[in-house]
Design a protein around this motif. Structure first.
Motif, short mmCIF file in Angstrom:
data_model
loop_
_atom_site.label_atom_id
_atom_site.label_comp_id
_atom_site.label_asym_id
_atom_site.label_seq_id
_atom_site.Cartn_x
_atom_site.Cartn_y
_atom_site.Cartn_z
N SER A 77 -41.94 -29.13 -36.42
CA SER A 77 -43.33 -28.90 -36.56
C SER A 77 -44.25 -29.75 -35.39
O SER A 77 -45.15 -29.25 -34.92
N SER A 80 -43.75 -28.41 -31.99
CA SER A 80 -44.65 -27.09 -31.95
C SER A 80 -46.30 -27.27 -31.82
O SER A 80 -46.72 -26.85 -30.75
N GLN A 81 -46.60 -28.26 -32.31
CA GLN A 81 -47.84 -28.88 -32.29
C GLN A 81 -48.15 -29.53 -30.87
O GLN A 81 -49.29 -29.08 -30.20
N ARG A 82 -47.27 -30.08 -30.32
CA ARG A 82 -47.40 -30.80 -29.29
C ARG A 82 -47.30 -29.84 -28.15
O ARG A 82 -48.37 -29.89 -27.15
N LEU A 83 -46.40 -29.02 -28.13
CA LEU A 83 -46.35 -27.99 -26.99
C LEU A 83 -47.58 -27.13 -26.82
O LEU A 83 -48.05 -26.86 -25.93
N ARG A 84 -48.36 -26.74 -28.02
CA ARG A 84 -49.35 -25.99 -27.83
C ARG A 84 -50.49 -26.94 -27.22
O ARG A 84 -51.37 -26.36 -26.31
N LEU A 85 -50.62 -28.08 -27.66
CA LEU A 85 -51.61 -28.98 -27.02
C LEU A 85 -51.39 -29.10 -25.40
O LEU A 85 -52.22 -29.33 -24.84
N TYR A 86 -50.02 -29.49 -25.33
CA TYR A 86 -49.60 -29.58 -23.58
C TYR A 86 -50.11 -28.48 -23.13
O TYR A 86 -50.50 -28.57 -21.90
N GLN A 87 -49.79 -27.22 -23.21
CA GLN A 87 -50.14 -25.84 -22.82
C GLN A 87 -51.44 -25.98 -22.63
O GLN A 87 -52.07 -25.64 -21.45
N GLU A 88 -52.32 -25.99 -23.58
CA GLU A 88 -53.96 -26.15 -23.39
C GLU A 88 -54.41 -27.15 -22.55
O GLU A 88 -55.22 -26.86 -21.65
#
Length: 116
Positions: A77, A80-88
């Motif tokens: 979990s 998943s949140q970190r990757l989304r933030l890193y991508q943004e």
């Protein structure tokens, strides 16, 4: 298969501008506390860190030390949140995802310690 460390080490050096942008994005995310976990998981993440069940990887992602179902779910979990933030943040700051993860990994490991 190359490791994350090998991939990071093979990247060309960051320019001062791109490093500055990456650091700004990561600093903002860390300041807002969004790289740890959602509020519902925050206590669990802190407890897992304190118990040595998880650790921070060089790639800015949480690693499982003690593979219980609860720890695995927490890591999945959180990552998943970190990757989304890193991508943004990477897209916004004009740096690669790997660069953003590497800078984030340094910051998170400074704050919480690293995997042994």
């Amino acid at each position: 298969m190359t490791t994350v460390k090998e991939r990071i080490m093979s990247l060309p050096p960051l320019s001062k501008t791109s490093l500055s942008k990456a650091l700004a994005g990561v600093t903002l995310a860390l300041g807002l506390g969004i790289l740890g976990a959602s509020p519902a998981l925050a206590l669990g993440l802190d407890q897992a860190r304190s118990a040595g069940q998880v650790c921070e990887g060089a790639d800015g992602l949480l690693k499982v030390v003690t593979p219980t179902p609860e720890v695995k779910a927490l890591v999945e979990s959180t990552n998943s949140q970190r990757l989304r933030l890193y991508q943004e943040a990477a897209r916004k700051e004009g740096v690669t995802l790997v660069e953003m993860q590497a800078v984030s990994g340094v910051k998170l490991r400074e704050r919480h310690g690293s995997c042994r």
